[in-house]
Design a protein around this motif. Structure first.
Motif, short mmCIF file in Angstrom:
data_model
loop_
_atom_site.label_atom_id
_atom_site.label_comp_id
_atom_site.label_asym_id
_atom_site.label_seq_id
_atom_site.Cartn_x
_atom_site.Cartn_y
_atom_site.Cartn_z
N ALA A 156 54.55 68.32 25.83
CA ALA A 156 54.31 67.02 25.20
C ALA A 156 54.94 65.90 26.02
N ALA A 157 56.14 66.14 26.56
CA ALA A 157 56.81 65.13 27.38
C ALA A 157 56.03 64.86 28.65
N ALA A 158 55.42 65.90 29.22
CA ALA A 158 54.62 65.70 30.43
C ALA A 158 53.41 64.83 30.15
N VAL A 159 52.81 65.00 28.96
CA VAL A 159 51.69 64.15 28.57
C VAL A 159 52.14 62.69 28.45
N VAL A 160 53.31 62.49 27.83
CA VAL A 160 53.86 61.14 27.68
C VAL A 160 54.11 60.53 29.06
N ALA A 161 54.73 61.31 29.95
CA ALA A 161 55.02 60.81 31.30
C ALA A 161 53.73 60.47 32.04
N GLY A 162 52.70 61.29 31.87
CA GLY A 162 51.43 61.02 32.52
C GLY A 162 50.79 59.74 32.01
N VAL A 163 50.85 59.52 30.72
CA VAL A 163 50.30 58.30 30.14
C VAL A 163 51.07 57.07 30.62
N LEU A 164 52.40 57.19 30.65
CA LEU A 164 53.22 56.07 31.13
C LEU A 164 52.95 55.77 32.60
N LEU A 165 52.75 56.80 33.40
CA LEU A 165 52.46 56.59 34.82
C LEU A 165 51.12 55.90 35.00
N LEU A 166 50.11 56.37 34.27
CA LEU A 166 48.79 55.75 34.37
C LEU A 166 48.82 54.31 33.89
N ALA A 167 49.50 54.07 32.76
CA ALA A 167 49.61 52.71 32.24
C ALA A 167 50.35 51.81 33.22
N GLY A 168 51.37 52.35 33.86
CA GLY A 168 52.13 51.57 34.84
C GLY A 168 51.28 51.20 36.05
N LEU A 169 50.48 52.15 36.53
CA LEU A 169 49.61 51.87 37.68
C LEU A 169 48.58 50.80 37.33
N LEU A 170 48.00 50.88 36.14
CA LEU A 170 47.03 49.86 35.72
C LEU A 170 47.68 48.49 35.56
N THR A 171 48.88 48.48 34.98
CA THR A 171 49.61 47.22 34.82
C THR A 171 49.95 46.61 36.17
N LEU A 172 50.39 47.46 37.11
CA LEU A 172 50.73 46.97 38.44
C LEU A 172 49.51 46.38 39.13
N PHE A 173 48.37 47.03 39.01
CA PHE A 173 47.14 46.51 39.61
C PHE A 173 46.79 45.15 39.02
N PHE A 174 46.95 45.03 37.69
CA PHE A 174 46.67 43.76 37.01
C PHE A 174 47.61 42.66 37.48
N LEU A 175 48.92 42.98 37.58
CA LEU A 175 49.90 41.98 38.00
C LEU A 175 49.66 41.54 39.44
N ILE A 176 49.35 42.48 40.31
CA ILE A 176 49.12 42.14 41.72
C ILE A 176 47.91 41.22 41.84
N SER A 177 46.85 41.52 41.09
CA SER A 177 45.65 40.68 41.17
C SER A 177 45.93 39.27 40.64
N ARG A 178 46.74 39.17 39.57
CA ARG A 178 47.09 37.87 39.03
C ARG A 178 47.96 37.07 39.99
N ILE A 179 48.92 37.75 40.62
CA ILE A 179 49.81 37.06 41.57
C ILE A 179 49.01 36.57 42.78
N ARG A 180 48.10 37.38 43.29
CA ARG A 180 47.28 36.97 44.43
C ARG A 180 46.42 35.77 44.06
N ARG A 181 45.86 35.78 42.85
CA ARG A 181 45.03 34.66 42.40
C ARG A 181 45.88 33.39 42.28
N PHE A 182 47.09 33.55 41.74
CA PHE A 182 47.98 32.40 41.60
C PHE A 182 48.34 31.82 42.96
N ARG A 183 48.65 32.67 43.94
CA ARG A 183 49.02 32.20 45.27
C ARG A 183 47.85 31.52 45.97
N ARG A 184 46.64 32.05 45.78
CA ARG A 184 45.47 31.40 46.38
C ARG A 184 45.25 30.01 45.80
#
Length: 204
Positions: A156-184
């Protein structure tokens, strides 16, 4: 029972805070709460070193830009720690190859470290320092909670860790795209102001 879920979870947690993982696993083993922890992690010198470094990280992790410098230094340390812990856990269990466990633990740690370091760089663009403290506390509590949960419910902990990792990667992608847009947009506004100042300047 396969040790793979615990290797994956410890790898994810090592990418966020490797010293907390070593310290927690060592304490669980030394106190007899778990028989799955290798003796290497229970040695007093390992526990003391992990405890001191954890305290150092707890401070550095809450200071804007210092946290990013700390993350840069740990780009190698955290994946290596994840691989080391994974190999030790596999050696203790005997249900998984040390090499395979090391690769899983190291690669998972690298992925979660990338999420953490990238998120911190994005957060550091905020002018207030409180977001760093809140995020750091959330990471520490998350690692402690998930690793503790993994000692008793590894799948069960591995499932939680997997979900957190996936959510983190998606959040990071979103933040990077927003920061690039802001800088442009900021660069575009600067260019427009420069052109407007040049056009409005009287001929000399």
């Amino acid at each position: 029972m396969s040790v793979l879920p615990l290797v994956f979870t410890s790898g994810w947690a090592s990418g966020v805070n490797a010293y907390a993982v070593v310290l927690l696993l060592g304490v669980f083993g030394a106190t007899g709460l778990s028989d799955d922890v290798p003796e290497t992690l229970q040695r007093p010198e390992v526990l003391v070193t992990a405890g001191v470094l954890f305290l150092c990280e707890a401070v550095a992790d809450k200071i804007p830009y210092v946290d990013s410098a700390w993350d840069s230094v740990h780009t190698v340390i955290r994946p290596v720690a994840g691989a080391w812990v994974g190999a030790l856990l596999a050696g203790q269990s005997g249900s998984l190859s040390d090499v395979v466990a090391g690769l899983i633990g190291g690669s998972t740690a690298l992925a979660s470290h990338t999420v953490k370091a990238g998120t911190r760089m994005a957060v550091n663009t905020s002018p207030e320092p409180f977001s760093n403290v809140i995020l750091s506390l959330a990471e520490d509590l998350g690692v402690a909670g998930v690793v503790t949960f993994a000692m008793f419910h590894p799948e069960a902990a591995a499932v939680v860790a997997g979900v957190l990792l996936l959510a983190g990667l998606l959040t990071l992608f979103f933040l990077i795209s927003r920061i690039r847009r802001f800088r442009r947009r900021r660069a575009q506004r600067r260019e427009e102001k420069r052109l407007a100042a040049r056009i409005g300047r009287p001929p000399g």
